[in-house]
Design a protein around this motif. Structure first.
Motif, short mmCIF file in Angstrom:
data_model
loop_
_atom_site.label_atom_id
_atom_site.label_comp_id
_atom_site.label_asym_id
_atom_site.label_seq_id
_atom_site.Cartn_x
_atom_site.Cartn_y
_atom_site.Cartn_z
N GLU A 1 0.03 90.15 150.77
CA GLU A 1 1.06 90.07 149.73
C GLU A 1 2.16 89.09 150.11
OE1 GLU A 1 1.08 91.50 146.68
OE2 GLU A 1 -0.98 91.98 147.22
N SER B 1 1.01 85.54 149.54
CA SER B 1 0.93 85.14 148.13
C SER B 1 2.31 84.96 147.50
CB SER B 1 0.13 86.18 147.34
OG SER B 1 0.79 87.43 147.34
N SER C 1 6.17 93.04 146.48
CA SER C 1 4.82 93.33 146.97
C SER C 1 4.58 94.81 147.18
CB SER C 1 4.59 92.59 148.30
OG SER C 1 5.52 93.01 149.28
#
Length: 200
Positions: free
Chosen positions: A73, A76, A105
């Protein structure tokens, strides 16, 4: 405990990258090479049977998986515009991680943690069934199943039936709860809520 440790290890690992991420992930890969139950079984066999050792074994066995999720997470999200904007004005790394990356996240982390909760319950019951779980007089569904199956299955089958039903219902309930959280998180992901104004 595993979720908290996974966040504290995985988010900085994904955010900083480089050698720190490489070292952390090689250690995580080493632990993830063992199935959860096998790793917990080795730890309990080495440390001895007690409630604290079972908790420690499950904590060590599940933390690498939560670390991998938190790292993914962070990877990203770290290139999102609001994260880059925070970095451009000189925000310190811990502020960027825990004010911008972590809140955005948490949805998948919470959803996955419910699945690992069910896995932890099954692992504890399995350890107790094998005689390496929580020792008496503390109750354990796994030990109830083991005692009922080996001593009283033919004369008193309900001693095995009811602990099995209770364990199955709890696992089913946790799984349904995790699915509900996942569906709820998908609704929020489809319409993401991003900070409109970054304050420093």
């Amino acid at each position: 405990m595993s979720t908290l440790a996974g966040i504290l290890i995985g988010v900085p690992s994904g955010y900083f990258g480089g050698k720190f991420d490489l070292i952390v992930q090689r250690f995580v890969d080493t632990l993830m090479a063992f199935p959860t139950l096998v790793l917990a079984l080795m730890i309990v066999a080495a440390l001895g049977t007690s409630a604290n050792n079972v908790i420690l074994a499950l904590f060590i066995a599940l933390t690498p998986r939560m670390t991998r999720i938190a790292r993914g997470e962070a990877l990203s999200i770290r290139h999102e515009p609001y994260v880059l904007a925070s970095q451009s004005v000189g925000s310190v790394p811990y502020r960027v991680m825990f004010k911008h990356i972590l809140p955005n996240s948490m949805a998948p982390i919470i959803v996955m943690s419910t699945g690992y909760l069910a896995e932890a319950i099954v692992a504890e019951a399995s350890l107790s069934f094998l005689g390496l779980g929580v020792p008496p007089p503390d109750p354990s569904w796994g030990r109830m199943l083991q005692e009922g199956a080996t001593e009283y299955l033919q004369t008193a089958p309900w001693l095995t039936l009811f602990p099995g039903i209770a364990l199955s219902l709890v696992i089913f309930g946790v799984t349904i709860f995790g699915d509900s959280l996942r569906d709820l998180s998908l609704i929020h992901i489809s319409e993401p809520t991003r900070p409109r104004l970054i304050s420093y």
